[in-house]
Enzyme design. Structure first.
Site, PDB file in Angstrom:
ATOM      1  N   HIS A  19     -15.769 -18.798  15.592  1.00  0.00           N
ATOM      2  CA  HIS A  19     -16.027 -17.428  16.050  1.00  0.00           C
ATOM      3  C   HIS A  19     -15.964 -16.403  14.917  1.00  0.00           C
ATOM      4  CE1 HIS A  19     -17.120 -15.888  19.851  1.00  0.00           C
ATOM      5  NE2 HIS A  19     -15.974 -15.425  20.273  1.00  0.00           N
ATOM      6  N   ASN A  66     -14.130  -9.192  21.776  1.00  0.00           N
ATOM      7  CA  ASN A  66     -14.595  -8.644  23.059  1.00  0.00           C
ATOM      8  C   ASN A  66     -14.748  -7.127  23.069  1.00  0.00           C
ATOM      9  OD1 ASN A  66     -14.476 -11.298  23.783  1.00  0.00           O
ATOM     10  ND2 ASN A  66     -12.839 -11.054  25.277  1.00  0.00           N
ATOM     11  N   ASP A  92     -21.670 -15.885  15.330  1.00  0.00           N
ATOM     12  CA  ASP A  92     -21.729 -17.317  15.588  1.00  0.00           C
ATOM     13  C   ASP A  92     -22.564 -17.537  16.846  1.00  0.00           C
ATOM     14  OD1 ASP A  92     -19.542 -17.885  18.067  1.00  0.00           O
ATOM     15  OD2 ASP A  92     -19.232 -16.048  16.926  1.00  0.00           O
ATOM     16  N   ASN A 113     -19.592 -12.660  23.828  1.00  0.00           N
ATOM     17  CA  ASN A 113     -18.832 -11.473  24.224  1.00  0.00           C
ATOM     18  C   ASN A 113     -18.885 -10.344  23.203  1.00  0.00           C
ATOM     19  OD1 ASN A 113     -18.078 -12.596  26.682  1.00  0.00           O
ATOM     20  ND2 ASN A 113     -16.211 -13.478  25.843  1.00  0.00           N
TER      21      ASN A 113
END
Length: 191
Positions: A19, A66, A92, A113
């Site tokens: 991530h 997020n 990613d 997200n």
């Protein structure tokens, strides 16, 4: 001026996770231009550099994935930039094969997200994205757990060419525009 944002999560525990490839790519760009991403502004770490004839701000949001859109929107507003013309986001992508790099614009979040947060915060999906494939070697039960788990040294090393390509794609977008980068980086690999 252009804003290049690398998506990721702050903190050492996330540093080498799938991530955080956006952060790793922006760090690579900074290193290539001999700058450090350490200035705090608009809920992010930033650095300024020059790519070709263009002034560029590199950004690593400190809001966690997020809520990335909050930091991106604040910095775009402060710099008086338009997402449609001036924003490049590096992310990613679980749905792309491992170490694949693709350049796109005006796409949905596809469940990412961080991208969803940016789209919601900006009110548009019309910005350029560099997507780095992180699909696991074998099927995983929990994609979120995979994205937040540290990559093995071998997998991280295997991603090095993709990180180099993503950094090169960002530079090409700044110098030549997104269409040139799409034509160069979205080709299917030759057999």
């Amino acid at each position: 001026m252009k804003l290049i944002v690398g998506l990721g999560n702050p903190g050492n525990e996330y540093q080498f996770t799938p991530h955080n490839l956006g952060f790793l790519t922006v760090d690579r760009i900074a290193n290539d231009h001999n700058v450090e991403i350490r200035n705090r502004q608009c809920r992010a770490l930033t650095a300024r550099t020059q790519i070709g004839n263009e002034s560029v701000v590199l950004e690593k949001p400190e809001t966690f994935m997020n809520l990335s859109g909050l930091a991106v929107r604040e910095l775009l507003e402060k710099l008086q930039l338009k997402p449609e013309e001036d924003l490049v986001v590096i992310q990613d992508e679980l749905d792309l094969p491992f170490d694949t790099v693709r350049v796109h614009r005006n796409r949905s979040s596809a469940g990412h997200n961080g991208i969803e947060s940016i789209i919601d915060s900006l009110g548009t999906k019309d910005f350029v994205r560099i997507r780095i494939g992180v699909a696991p070697e074998r099927k995983v039960r929990d994609g979120k757990e995979y994205l937040l788990s540290a990559l093995s040294k071998a997998r991280l090393k295997a991603l090095d060419p993709a990180l180099a390509d993503a950094a090169a794609a960002a530079e090409m977008i700044v110098k030549e525009g997104p269409v040139a980068a799409m034509q160069n980086f979205n080709r299917k690999p030759e057999d």
